[in-house]
Write a protein that holds these residues in place. Sequence first.
Motif, PDB file in Angstrom:
ATOM      1  N   TYR A 256      41.808  39.817  37.835  1.00 38.72           N
ATOM      2  CA  TYR A 256      42.834  39.121  37.304  1.00 38.72           C
ATOM      3  C   TYR A 256      42.752  38.037  36.432  1.00 38.72           C
ATOM      4  CZ  TYR A 256      45.305  42.626  40.018  1.00 38.72           C
ATOM      5  OH  TYR A 256      45.486  43.951  40.571  1.00 38.72           O
ATOM      6  N   ALA A 257      42.001  36.819  37.169  1.00 39.74           N
ATOM      7  CA  ALA A 257      41.645  35.489  36.415  1.00 39.74           C
ATOM      8  C   ALA A 257      40.119  35.783  36.352  1.00 39.74           C
ATOM      9  CB  ALA A 257      41.802  34.320  37.357  1.00 39.74           C
ATOM     10  N   GLN A 258      39.675  34.965  34.957  1.00 38.24           N
ATOM     11  CA  GLN A 258      38.492  35.013  34.704  1.00 38.24           C
ATOM     12  C   GLN A 258      37.949  33.439  34.180  1.00 38.24           C
ATOM     13  OE1 GLN A 258      39.132  37.918  31.918  1.00 38.24           O
ATOM     14  NE2 GLN A 258      39.775  39.338  33.478  1.00 38.24           N
ATOM     15  N   VAL A 259      36.725  33.428  34.352  1.00 35.84           N
ATOM     16  CA  VAL A 259      35.955  32.342  33.852  1.00 35.84           C
ATOM     17  C   VAL A 259      34.849  32.821  32.834  1.00 35.84           C
ATOM     18  CG1 VAL A 259      34.461  30.094  34.098  1.00 35.84           C
ATOM     19  CG2 VAL A 259      36.545  30.893  35.680  1.00 35.84           C
ATOM     20  N   GLU A 260      34.928  32.347  31.408  1.00 33.78           N
ATOM     21  CA  GLU A 260      34.013  32.660  30.571  1.00 33.78           C
ATOM     22  C   GLU A 260      32.707  32.004  30.663  1.00 33.78           C
ATOM     23  OE1 GLU A 260      34.750  35.240  28.790  1.00 33.78           O
ATOM     24  OE2 GLU A 260      36.854  35.058  27.650  1.00 33.78           O
TER      25      GLU A 260
END
Length: 648
Positions: A256-260
Amino acid sequence: MNPDICRERENATFNTETLTNMLDGSAEKTRRRREIESLVINDPDFQHDDPNFMSRSERYDAAVKKSSQMIMKLRDYGISDPEEIYFYKRTARRTFHEAFGLHYTMFLPTLYSQCTPEQQKKWLPLAENFKALGTYAQTELGHGTHIRKLETTATYDPSTQEFVLNCPTVSSIKWWPGGLGKTSNHAIVLAQLYTLGKCHGLHAFIVPIRCMKTHQPLPGVTVGDIGPKFGFEEVDNGYLKLENVRIPRENMLMKYAQVEPDGSYLKPPSDKLTYGTMVFIRAMIVGESARALSKSCTIAIRYSAVRHQSELRPGEPEPQILDYQAQQYKLFPLLAAAYAFTFVGQYMSDTYHRITGHINQGDFSQLPELHALAAGLKAFTTWTANAGIEVCRMACGGHGYLCCSGLPDIYVTFTPTCTYEGENTVMMLQTARFLVKCYRQAREGQQLSGTVSYLNEQQRLQPQPVSSRPTVVNINDLASLVEAYKLRAAKLVEVAAKSLQGELQRSISQEDAWNNSSIELVRASDAHCHYVVVELFAAKLSEISDTAVHSVLNTLALLYALHGITLNSGDFLQLSQITQRIKALLVEIRPNAVALVDSFDYNDEMLNSVLGRYDGNVYESMFEWAKRSPLNRTEVRSFIIFNIIQKK
Ligand SMILES: CCCCCCCC/C=C\CCCCCCCC(=O)SCCNC(=O)CCNC(=O)[C@H](O)C(C)(C)COP(=O)(O)OP(=O)(O)OC[C@H]1O[C@@H](n2cnc3c(N)ncnc32)[C@H](O)[C@@H]1OP(=O)(O)O
Ligand SMILES: Cc1cc2nc3c(=O)[nH]c(=O)nc-3n(C[C@H](O)[C@H](O)[C@H](O)COP(=O)(O)OP(=O)(O)OC[C@H]3O[C@@H](n4cnc5c(N)ncnc54)[C@H](O)[C@@H]3O)c2cc1C
């Protein structure tokens, strides 16, 4: 066979097999469940010593052995259906928990629901083959309930594309996770995510904590067992301190949440999706309440049928204690509740799977209702079952106090359900938050559906407030009783909403108004859940075609509903003045509370409690005490774990 109990069975008015089939879902399902159970019961490998005669360390070792045997045997038998695995395991576990419990109930489900497909490809084979043995590390010494205030941090370092994990304070040490102390080599760690200098709140990370070859703690990881508990002795609930532990970027659960890679953050569609595993277990605990209560009732009622005591009529033989009205009044409402909760457990499991199906399709609209239902029903059913197990134990007289009665083990194993996966009062307040919101929506003319649709009626009946409507009940008619519960719930939701309104008119903040109304709010949730349980029990009856089974369950349903009314008769009267007075008294006592307990004059040695210490240094002394646990004398407790991991 004891003749008393034979006679009881001969005199029954319905066929027990028919009712068992109904509880299982069908005759075929009963057959299969029994077949699976007999695999365990007839297996000499599962004839272990009674854990009550073992030391804690022995209990832990035996539990690890049992868990690993279950893995092998389930594979050998080719049992892979989750429900069948559950039947197998609950028979093997008996009353206790299993050493790898958190791996199954929280680690794997979190991987299933919060990994991206690429992450699943990497982690599921490891976890499903027990190379990665995991736990769910959320709670810290300082915070279990208020998880937004958890202090463990995961700071993204774009230069290496890693997260750096830290528990910066004593209160941020992870504390409680099952299987963490000695068993797990991985943990799903809930931590505050920092990237590019900004905090984005709680996120889940897969953190390796022990070497997968040697099982030794990895650099920067301090891990151990938190010591003996009220029960759960076979489980190594643990502590975990992380100091500059680096994990790859890909170890953040990114469905659901991401860190590039450059550190930029992509928001999830709902920030509550991180809490999904808790909702799952809360939903499942409802069924566990039914099982703990039905087991206890079976013990107490069978025993009451064979136990003879005292004299009913002079000169006659001593009656079975089950013939005493007082004994029946203790046990039969609990028996009725055990049935009610069985049906509610099935409903909760179905509802969870239905709504998560929608969530997986991107429809989050029913998430609030699912959360409110799971939280409220978890609290409602565990509270009732918890108190009920004790009633069953005491109903067995002195023998109920022996471990061999089974009741002490049921109690100590079950009672933490009132605390874990969300402390019950806190869960009731979450449900209340939803109810008050729905109440306001109904007042604004919105049409509500689902379990709160009764709040629509309050809108139609305006200007007459719900609280002024008389409660007229036909006590022999379940439908009429359902209406009474509905009205009570509507009344108490209204009382809670009005209390909030009243507090706000005194121009205090939302938060203080909420706190000053919490008694009404918890009552509203309790009434709502009670209504849902009665409604579901009544609905179940309409599905039953066998007249004898229908008749006996109808009797139980009436008893459940009427007993609930007698326990809560105050809600059907007006007790608001007394409630106001009690609240005023609480405020008066508050400044003197500590002084009042100090006045009992227990010194620390007598009190023997890290929580009740005179100096209040709770966390430090808890940590010191835990370090003294025998399980912590060596880093790798046993080679059993080591061997299991090696074999995979
Ligand atoms: C595969 C086989 C399975 C078999 C299963 C067999 C049965 C198993 C039985 C037994 C074995 C298990 C053994 C388990 C061992 C124990 C494990 C643990 O204990 S793990 C730790 C648990 N820790 C907690 O539960 C923390 C409790 N605290 C919280 O959840 C939160 O802090 C909370 C809810 C109290 C407050 O959270 P806020 O501060 O973020 O939220 P706010 O500000 O109050 O609300 C914001 C909005 O978020 C919603 N919300 C909150 N939580 C939600 C949720 N979970 N889902 C959806 N919405 C949620 C609220 O309703 C609210 O909505 P609006 O703003 O009113 O619309
Ligand atoms: C056997 C066991 C196993 C566990 N396993 C795990 C695990 O595997 N992983 C994990 O992460 N955790 C685990 N836990 C921890 C558990 O989830 C927490 O203990 C639980 O969430 C309660 O939090 P707390 O201990 O902070 O209680 P607290 O919140 O400190 O509760 C103390 C009191 O404060 C009251 N209170 C707190 N907040 C409020 C409020 N907002 N309004 C009104 N009253 C309030 C409560 O009602 C309660 O009466 C386990 C716990 C136990 C006992």
